[in-house]
Write an enzyme that holds these catalytic residues in place. Structure first.
Site, PDB file in Angstrom:
ATOM      1  N   TYR A 147      41.158  96.073   3.281  1.00 23.47           N
ATOM      2  CA  TYR A 147      39.909  95.629   3.904  1.00 23.47           C
ATOM      3  C   TYR A 147      40.171  94.871   5.205  1.00 23.47           C
ATOM      4  O   TYR A 147      41.010  93.978   5.278  1.00 23.47           O
ATOM      5  CB  TYR A 147      39.121  94.728   2.951  1.00 23.47           C
ATOM      6  CG  TYR A 147      37.888  94.136   3.589  1.00 23.47           C
ATOM      7  CD1 TYR A 147      36.767  94.933   3.832  1.00 23.47           C
ATOM      8  CD2 TYR A 147      37.845  92.803   3.986  1.00 23.47           C
ATOM      9  CE1 TYR A 147      35.639  94.416   4.449  1.00 23.47           C
ATOM     10  CE2 TYR A 147      36.722  92.269   4.609  1.00 23.47           C
ATOM     11  CZ  TYR A 147      35.630  93.092   4.837  1.00 23.47           C
ATOM     12  OH  TYR A 147      34.515  92.583   5.455  1.00 23.47           O
ATOM     13  N   HIS A 153      28.892  91.799  16.256  1.00 24.84           N
ATOM     14  CA  HIS A 153      28.574  90.517  15.632  1.00 24.84           C
ATOM     15  C   HIS A 153      28.153  89.452  16.646  1.00 24.84           C
ATOM     16  O   HIS A 153      27.812  88.332  16.251  1.00 24.84           O
ATOM     17  CB  HIS A 153      29.776  90.019  14.829  1.00 24.84           C
ATOM     18  CG  HIS A 153      29.967  90.742  13.533  1.00 24.84           C
ATOM     19  ND1 HIS A 153      30.090  92.109  13.450  1.00 24.84           N
ATOM     20  CD2 HIS A 153      30.053  90.289  12.252  1.00 24.84           C
ATOM     21  CE1 HIS A 153      30.251  92.468  12.189  1.00 24.84           C
ATOM     22  NE2 HIS A 153      30.229  91.381  11.442  1.00 24.84           N
ATOM     23  N   ASN A 197      35.905  85.400  11.111  1.00 26.20           N
ATOM     24  CA  ASN A 197      35.632  85.161   9.695  1.00 26.20           C
ATOM     25  C   ASN A 197      36.221  83.797   9.325  1.00 26.20           C
ATOM     26  O   ASN A 197      37.425  83.641   9.185  1.00 26.20           O
ATOM     27  CB  ASN A 197      36.280  86.270   8.864  1.00 26.20           C
ATOM     28  CG  ASN A 197      35.815  86.272   7.425  1.00 26.20           C
ATOM     29  OD1 ASN A 197      36.502  86.760   6.557  1.00 26.20           O
ATOM     30  ND2 ASN A 197      34.654  85.739   7.159  1.00 26.20           N
ATOM     31  N   TYR A 221      13.878  43.237   1.417  1.00 25.10           N
ATOM     32  CA  TYR A 221      14.965  44.138   1.000  1.00 25.10           C
ATOM     33  C   TYR A 221      15.806  44.621   2.177  1.00 25.10           C
ATOM     34  O   TYR A 221      17.004  44.852   2.033  1.00 25.10           O
ATOM     35  CB  TYR A 221      14.390  45.358   0.281  1.00 25.10           C
ATOM     36  CG  TYR A 221      13.871  45.104  -1.106  1.00 25.10           C
ATOM     37  CD1 TYR A 221      13.866  43.831  -1.669  1.00 25.10           C
ATOM     38  CD2 TYR A 221      13.372  46.156  -1.866  1.00 25.10           C
ATOM     39  CE1 TYR A 221      13.372  43.614  -2.943  1.00 25.10           C
ATOM     40  CE2 TYR A 221      12.883  45.950  -3.152  1.00 25.10           C
ATOM     41  CZ  TYR A 221      12.878  44.684  -3.687  1.00 25.10           C
ATOM     42  OH  TYR A 221      12.393  44.479  -4.944  1.00 25.10           O
ATOM     43  N   ARG A 273      18.155  41.686   2.408  1.00 24.76           N
ATOM     44  CA  ARG A 273      18.823  41.281   1.179  1.00 24.76           C
ATOM     45  C   ARG A 273      19.654  42.406   0.565  1.00 24.76           C
ATOM     46  O   ARG A 273      20.706  42.159  -0.051  1.00 24.76           O
ATOM     47  CB  ARG A 273      17.768  40.804   0.177  1.00 24.76           C
ATOM     48  CG  ARG A 273      18.364  40.081  -0.996  1.00 24.76           C
ATOM     49  CD  ARG A 273      17.383  39.726  -2.104  1.00 24.76           C
ATOM     50  NE  ARG A 273      15.978  39.823  -1.787  1.00 24.76           N
ATOM     51  CZ  ARG A 273      15.050  40.065  -2.722  1.00 24.76           C
ATOM     52  NH1 ARG A 273      15.400  40.258  -3.981  1.00 24.76           N
ATOM     53  NH2 ARG A 273      13.779  40.127  -2.383  1.00 24.76           N
ATOM     54  N   PHE A 317      35.675  82.172   2.849  1.00 22.81           N
ATOM     55  CA  PHE A 317      34.740  82.110   3.980  1.00 22.81           C
ATOM     56  C   PHE A 317      33.411  81.481   3.604  1.00 22.81           C
ATOM     57  O   PHE A 317      32.604  81.134   4.472  1.00 22.81           O
ATOM     58  CB  PHE A 317      34.474  83.519   4.518  1.00 22.81           C
ATOM     59  CG  PHE A 317      34.055  84.488   3.440  1.00 22.81           C
ATOM     60  CD1 PHE A 317      32.795  84.442   2.884  1.00 22.81           C
ATOM     61  CD2 PHE A 317      34.949  85.434   2.970  1.00 22.81           C
ATOM     62  CE1 PHE A 317      32.420  85.317   1.873  1.00 22.81           C
ATOM     63  CE2 PHE A 317      34.582  86.329   1.967  1.00 22.81           C
ATOM     64  CZ  PHE A 317      33.314  86.263   1.411  1.00 22.81           C
ATOM     65  N   GLU A 368      26.384  90.633   0.551  1.00 19.82           N
ATOM     66  CA  GLU A 368      26.573  89.191   0.694  1.00 19.82           C
ATOM     67  C   GLU A 368      25.299  88.524   0.176  1.00 19.82           C
ATOM     68  O   GLU A 368      24.415  88.138   0.923  1.00 19.82           O
ATOM     69  CB  GLU A 368      26.854  88.870   2.160  1.00 19.82           C
ATOM     70  CG  GLU A 368      28.129  89.558   2.638  1.00 19.82           C
ATOM     71  CD  GLU A 368      28.224  89.736   4.137  1.00 19.82           C
ATOM     72  OE1 GLU A 368      27.330  89.234   4.854  1.00 19.82           O
ATOM     73  OE2 GLU A 368      29.188  90.377   4.600  1.00 19.82           O
TER      74      GLU A 368
END
Length: 506
Positions: free
Chosen positions: A52, A82, A194, A278, A281, A326, A411
């Protein structure tokens, strides 16, 4: 000082220095493992077995076999396809950190990138050549694909760089500096795009900006205590020994040290007041929890920053394993945790500013001006702080719980870490401004107690502000004052003036 990137050895302090401008370079100790990884890729090609990302398609197209004479084109097409990022470009500080993190990841040799490719990243950043990386377009799984593709495309001469604030075609920039555009070797495109480096860089940037806000908030918190003539009894270590959360204990000790020796504090030690609001404190409990959150998220990001987060991974015995490093789920959780801390730091600060302006709570002139009505004093600064606090609250909804399947359901669960991390940077900057406003408010309040002085440390903080923002005698435009006060917070100058050694280590 130049930071040496050594595989698996860099610390959060290293990334912090790089973010704030320190140069970096790749340690020669990584050369052998990098070269071995690149050679492993060539061995796979020679054997002809389908692996791959080396000789197959990507994502849903992983079953498509690619012929040897098209492997270089496969990697180029990967970057081209991409490069789909949108939105504003990431800040230069963040992009520099992305480059450093990518060098660190590739230096392990498990990604198969060549040494000369890694050195090119190093050289570009050293020359202050900042790839133009759009901020939006990553879902934080299968790595930060789109933004990293834009980063790589600039190296290849098909993207852009940001030069002096202008976007310039990378072919022109590379040629001007005598650099040859990168031609990707097999697997290099996948190795470069990646990974979680964009999400991690954004989360680290948010962390480092939040550190500045947190430290300054301890100083302004005690200045507000002084302005309100509050008590330091809640900082007594005996209280916190009975609830020993590390952050709470550390913050209480710092607050107690900051106010030690104050004339203002001694002037009302035997007054009739029993308890403060508060926002004064409970500073050890709230700010201590924020410190614990910062430390926890930082520990996660420190591990991620020195990790290998692409796929597949190459091992010394020749194995090539596909996994899911990834997936940026750890970064997403860290960013969500960080976002909550950012909100709380700012929320407490805004409440203290509001308290000081309210004469029924502070006992001071309304809105800290002697001629209220004719003058509005510091009224509007608190409104700006309230607006920024509310904006931060709206941004703090957890991002990690959202997921949208991508790549035709291959995915099918993603982290959304990238925008979860990206929001922390403007959130931290909002909080720095909120604290800058509190600094103005608290110092103005302390001015009304003259000739009494605070502690030596806090007086140095007051002087740092008064060097750039004068006492407000009558109304004037306060936007420049807020900017000047915020600069003291973001630059760390306020904390440096007070004494960084008095504050907890994050």
């Amino acid at each position: 000082m130049t930071i040496a990137i050594v595989p698996g050895s860099n610390t959060l302090a290293d990334w912090r220095q790089i973010y704030w401008g320190a140069p970096f370079n790749l340690s020669g100790s990584a050369d052998a493992r990098i070269n071995a990884g690149a050679e492993a890729v060539q061995n796979i090609i020679r054997k002809g077995a389908p692996v791959y990302g080396i000789n197959t398609g990507f994502g849903k197209l992983a079953t498509v076999r690619i012929e040897d004479d098209q492997l270089a084109l496969l990697q180029r097409n990967l970057i081209l396809s991409h490069s789909v990022g949108v939105g504003d470009y990431l800040p230069a500080q963040v992009v520099r950190l992305i480059g450093a993190l990518k060098v660190a990841s590739l230096s392990h040799g498990a990604s198969g990138a060549r040494l000369e490719t890694i050195r090119m990243i190093e050289k570009l950043i050293a020359l202050d050549l900042i790839p133009a990386v759009p901020a939006q377009g990553s879902v934080g799984a299968s790595g930060d694909l789109a933004p990293l593709a834009h980063f790589v495309s600039s190296m290849m001469g098909i993207g852009e760089f940001v030069v002096d604030g202008k976007v310039v075609p990378s072919t022109e920039v590379l040629a001007h500096h005598g650099l040859t555009p990168l031609v990707l070797a097999p697997k290099e495109g996948l190795a470069l795009l990646n990974g979680t480096q964009v999400s991690t860089a954004l989360a680290l940037a948010g962390t480092f900006e939040t550190e500045r806000a947190f430290e300054a908030a301890l100083v302004t918190g005690v200045l507000s205590l002084e302005g309100a003539k509050g008590t330091d009894t809640p900082f007594d270590p005996r209280i916190h020994a009975l609830r020993p959360h590390a952050g709470q204990v550390d913050v209480a000790a710092a607050l107690k040290e900051l106010v030690a020796g104050s004339e203002i504090r001694e002037s009302h030690r035997n007054c009739s007041k029993v308890q403060d609001p508060y926002c004064l404190r409970c500073m050890p409990q709230v700010m201590g929890s924020c410190l614990d959150a910062l430390r926890h998220s930082s520990s996660i990001l420190g591990i991620e920053a020195q990790s290998v987060s692409d796929n597949p991974l190459l091992f010394e015995n020749g194995d090539v394993l596909s996994g899911g490093n990834f997936h940026a789920e750890p970064v997403a959780f860290a960013a969500d945790y960080l976002a909550l801390a950012i909100v709380e730091i700012g929320s407490m600060s805004e409440r203290r500013s509001s308290m000081l302006l309210d004469t029924s709570l502070s006992g001071l002139p309304a809105f800290l001006t002697r001629d209220a009505g004719l003058n509005s004093g510091l009224m509007m600064g608190q409104i700006t702080a309230a607006a920024l606090t509310s904006e931060n609250k709206q941004k703090a909804t957890p991002a990690v719980i959202d997921t949208i399947p991508t790549s035709a359901n291959q995915e099918d669960h993603v982290s959304m870490a990238t925008h979860g991390a990206r929001r922390t940077l403007p959130m931290a900057q909002n909080t720095q401004t909120i604290i800058g406003i509190e600094l103005m408010t608290a110092v103005q309040a302390c001015d009304f107690h003259a000739p009494l002085r605070s502690s030596e440390a806090l007086e140095r903080g007051r002087s740092a502000l008064r060097a750039v923002v004068p006492h407000l005698e009558e109304d004037r435009r306060q936007s420049p004052d807020i900017a000047a006060a915020t600069k003291l917070v973001r630059s760390g100058a306020l904390v440096d003036a007070v004494g960084r050694d008095l504050l907890p280590i994050i």
